[in-house]
Motif scaffolding. Sequence first.
Motif, PDB file in Angstrom:
ATOM      1  N   CYS A  72       6.622   8.642  -5.838  1.00 23.79           N
ATOM      2  CA  CYS A  72       6.598   8.737  -7.166  1.00 23.79           C
ATOM      3  C   CYS A  72       7.404   7.372  -7.583  1.00 23.79           C
ATOM      4  CB  CYS A  72       7.277   9.677  -7.861  1.00 23.79           C
ATOM      5  SG  CYS A  72       8.887  10.055  -7.388  1.00 23.79           S
ATOM      6  N   ALA A  73       7.097   6.748  -8.644  1.00 23.06           N
ATOM      7  CA  ALA A  73       7.245   5.270  -9.225  1.00 23.06           C
ATOM      8  C   ALA A  73       8.853   5.268  -9.098  1.00 23.06           C
ATOM      9  CB  ALA A  73       6.758   5.296 -10.616  1.00 23.06           C
ATOM     10  N   GLU A  74       9.785   6.122  -9.286  1.00 21.81           N
ATOM     11  CA  GLU A  74      11.164   6.032  -9.463  1.00 21.81           C
ATOM     12  C   GLU A  74      11.424   5.704  -8.278  1.00 21.81           C
ATOM     13  OE1 GLU A  74       9.551   9.229 -10.722  1.00 21.81           O
ATOM     14  OE2 GLU A  74       9.306   8.120 -12.816  1.00 21.81           O
ATOM     15  N   GLN A  75      11.049   6.037  -7.067  1.00 26.74           N
ATOM     16  CA  GLN A  75      11.445   5.688  -5.940  1.00 26.74           C
ATOM     17  C   GLN A  75      11.325   4.334  -5.363  1.00 26.74           C
ATOM     18  OE1 GLN A  75       9.270   9.080  -4.298  1.00 26.74           O
ATOM     19  NE2 GLN A  75      11.014   9.337  -3.076  1.00 26.74           N
ATOM     20  N   VAL A  76      10.459   3.377  -6.219  1.00 26.54           N
ATOM     21  CA  VAL A  76       9.961   2.249  -5.643  1.00 26.54           C
ATOM     22  C   VAL A  76      10.222   1.013  -6.464  1.00 26.54           C
ATOM     23  CG1 VAL A  76       7.973   1.168  -4.979  1.00 26.54           C
ATOM     24  CG2 VAL A  76       8.046   3.581  -4.722  1.00 26.54           C
ATOM     25  N   GLN A  77      10.932   0.168  -5.997  1.00 23.20           N
ATOM     26  CA  GLN A  77      10.924  -1.093  -6.835  1.00 23.20           C
ATOM     27  C   GLN A  77       9.579  -1.979  -6.784  1.00 23.20           C
ATOM     28  OE1 GLN A  77      13.941  -2.302  -8.281  1.00 23.20           O
ATOM     29  NE2 GLN A  77      15.389  -0.935  -7.603  1.00 23.20           N
ATOM     30  N   VAL A  78       9.445  -2.458  -7.853  1.00 23.50           N
ATOM     31  CA  VAL A  78       8.163  -3.206  -7.922  1.00 23.50           C
ATOM     32  C   VAL A  78       8.221  -4.638  -8.416  1.00 23.50           C
ATOM     33  CG1 VAL A  78       5.773  -3.121  -8.913  1.00 23.50           C
ATOM     34  CG2 VAL A  78       7.059  -1.186  -8.495  1.00 23.50           C
ATOM     35  N   PHE A  79       7.634  -5.670  -7.685  1.00 27.05           N
ATOM     36  CA  PHE A  79       7.916  -7.139  -7.857  1.00 27.05           C
ATOM     37  C   PHE A  79       6.422  -7.840  -7.655  1.00 27.05           C
ATOM     38  CE2 PHE A  79      11.711  -5.674  -6.335  1.00 27.05           C
ATOM     39  CZ  PHE A  79      12.567  -6.015  -7.304  1.00 27.05           C
ATOM     40  N   ALA A  80       6.210  -8.877  -8.345  1.00 27.89           N
ATOM     41  CA  ALA A  80       4.762  -9.538  -8.668  1.00 27.89           C
ATOM     42  C   ALA A  80       4.473 -10.046  -7.063  1.00 27.89           C
ATOM     43  CB  ALA A  80       5.050 -10.893  -9.228  1.00 27.89           C
ATOM     44  N   ALA A 120      -1.088   1.705  -9.482  1.00 31.86           N
ATOM     45  CA  ALA A 120      -1.807   2.697 -10.251  1.00 31.86           C
ATOM     46  C   ALA A 120      -1.808   4.054  -9.657  1.00 31.86           C
ATOM     47  CB  ALA A 120      -3.385   2.102 -10.449  1.00 31.86           C
ATOM     48  N   GLN A 121      -1.841   4.212  -8.412  1.00 29.14           N
ATOM     49  CA  GLN A 121      -1.719   5.327  -7.832  1.00 29.14           C
ATOM     50  C   GLN A 121      -0.201   5.905  -8.310  1.00 29.14           C
ATOM     51  OE1 GLN A 121      -2.547   4.069  -3.878  1.00 29.14           O
ATOM     52  NE2 GLN A 121      -4.303   5.246  -3.741  1.00 29.14           N
ATOM     53  N   LEU A 122       0.563   5.059  -8.014  1.00 28.14           N
ATOM     54  CA  LEU A 122       2.002   5.814  -8.289  1.00 28.14           C
ATOM     55  C   LEU A 122       2.358   6.183  -9.760  1.00 28.14           C
ATOM     56  CD1 LEU A 122       4.333   3.148  -6.538  1.00 28.14           C
ATOM     57  CD2 LEU A 122       3.850   5.391  -5.654  1.00 28.14           C
ATOM     58  N   SER A 157       0.876  -1.114  -0.076  1.00 26.44           N
ATOM     59  CA  SER A 157      -0.066   0.096  -0.056  1.00 26.44           C
ATOM     60  C   SER A 157       0.685   1.249  -0.105  1.00 26.44           C
ATOM     61  CB  SER A 157      -0.853   0.130   1.227  1.00 26.44           C
ATOM     62  OG  SER A 157      -0.229   0.374   2.244  1.00 26.44           O
ATOM     63  N   LEU A 158       0.202   2.384  -0.287  1.00 22.98           N
ATOM     64  CA  LEU A 158       1.048   3.477  -0.217  1.00 22.98           C
ATOM     65  C   LEU A 158       1.485   3.911   0.949  1.00 22.98           C
ATOM     66  CD1 LEU A 158       1.759   6.047  -2.504  1.00 22.98           C
ATOM     67  CD2 LEU A 158      -0.622   7.047  -1.866  1.00 22.98           C
ATOM     68  N   ARG A 159       0.636   3.663   1.991  1.00 26.25           N
ATOM     69  CA  ARG A 159       0.864   3.769   3.357  1.00 26.25           C
ATOM     70  C   ARG A 159       2.278   3.237   3.877  1.00 26.25           C
ATOM     71  NH1 ARG A 159      -3.472   1.869   4.337  1.00 26.25           N
ATOM     72  NH2 ARG A 159      -5.550   2.911   4.853  1.00 26.25           N
ATOM     73  N   ASP A 160       2.609   1.998   3.385  1.00 30.17           N
ATOM     74  CA  ASP A 160       3.800   1.163   3.567  1.00 30.17           C
ATOM     75  C   ASP A 160       4.937   1.895   2.955  1.00 30.17           C
ATOM     76  OD1 ASP A 160       2.298  -0.806   4.780  1.00 30.17           O
ATOM     77  OD2 ASP A 160       2.015  -1.820   2.984  1.00 30.17           O
ATOM     78  N   LEU A 161       4.820   2.507   1.805  1.00 30.25           N
ATOM     79  CA  LEU A 161       5.863   3.258   1.258  1.00 30.25           C
ATOM     80  C   LEU A 161       6.282   4.439   1.521  1.00 30.25           C
ATOM     81  CD1 LEU A 161       4.470   2.449  -2.778  1.00 30.25           C
ATOM     82  CD2 LEU A 161       6.390   0.962  -1.173  1.00 30.25           C
ATOM     83  N   GLN A 162       5.169   5.049   2.216  1.00 32.69           N
ATOM     84  CA  GLN A 162       5.376   6.496   2.840  1.00 32.69           C
ATOM     85  C   GLN A 162       6.189   6.257   4.017  1.00 32.69           C
ATOM     86  OE1 GLN A 162       1.238   7.353   2.588  1.00 32.69           O
ATOM     87  NE2 GLN A 162       1.477   8.852   1.062  1.00 32.69           N
ATOM     88  N   ALA A 163       5.813   5.528   5.020  1.00 33.87           N
ATOM     89  CA  ALA A 163       6.224   5.030   6.329  1.00 33.87           C
ATOM     90  C   ALA A 163       7.826   4.670   6.047  1.00 33.87           C
ATOM     91  CB  ALA A 163       5.626   4.077   7.020  1.00 33.87           C
ATOM     92  N   CYS A 169      14.131   4.237   4.458  1.00 35.25           N
ATOM     93  CA  CYS A 169      14.074   3.018   3.961  1.00 35.25           C
ATOM     94  C   CYS A 169      14.078   2.794   2.465  1.00 35.25           C
ATOM     95  CB  CYS A 169      12.817   1.860   4.553  1.00 35.25           C
ATOM     96  SG  CYS A 169      12.930   1.664   6.403  1.00 35.25           S
ATOM     97  N   LYS A 170      14.377   1.525   1.891  1.00 36.52           N
ATOM     98  CA  LYS A 170      14.258   1.167   0.424  1.00 36.52           C
ATOM     99  C   LYS A 170      12.961   0.718   0.167  1.00 36.52           C
ATOM    100  CE  LYS A 170      18.851  -0.347   0.862  1.00 36.52           C
ATOM    101  NZ  LYS A 170      19.886  -0.966   0.436  1.00 36.52           N
TER     102      LYS A 170
END
Length: 191
Positions: free
Chosen positions: A169-177, A154-156, A127-133, A139-140
Amino acid sequence: MKLIILDRDGVINHDRDDYVKSADECVPIEGSIEAIVRLNKAGFTVVVATNQAGLAKGKFELDDLEAMHEKITGLVEEQGGELGGIFYCPHHPDDNCKCRKPKPGMLDAIEAEFNTSVESSYFVGDSLRDLQAGLLKGCKPILVKTGKGEKTLAQLADVQLQTDSPTVCAEQVQVFANLAAAVDFILEANH
């Protein structure tokens, strides 16, 4: 200390729109338990940081929550791993507590418990909350597509997204299945 922080619902176990309310409803996502064990074997201390507003909303009791956490802990231990701890926020979203993600209170508690900084640790959430915290504490952030992950992705995609916490923003986050794929990446990056 090599620390990794995981959200629970949607990362380790399947999430439910009506809350995970019992140990029976706490069903691991395929490969998630094994992924935690692989992290352990690679020298990581794995901790869970989870918002559990269902407690304050009366959806389940503290005994139910403890049974869910005992189930997850037991499954990890059966495979030869261990969880360093499970930290949870029991408060209602309207309580304005310091521990409910995206606020960093649970991460502060993890730092106090382990006498270390979470800065530069991986934080895996859906969730967005996790990424923000995670970003608030340096943290990475890693997003998994399980649980609410697809919706969060989709929000990112909307870089203009503004919230009461830092813009993600999407560039800050690694995304995996899923968690297993995220762990593949983490173990390769820390080889």
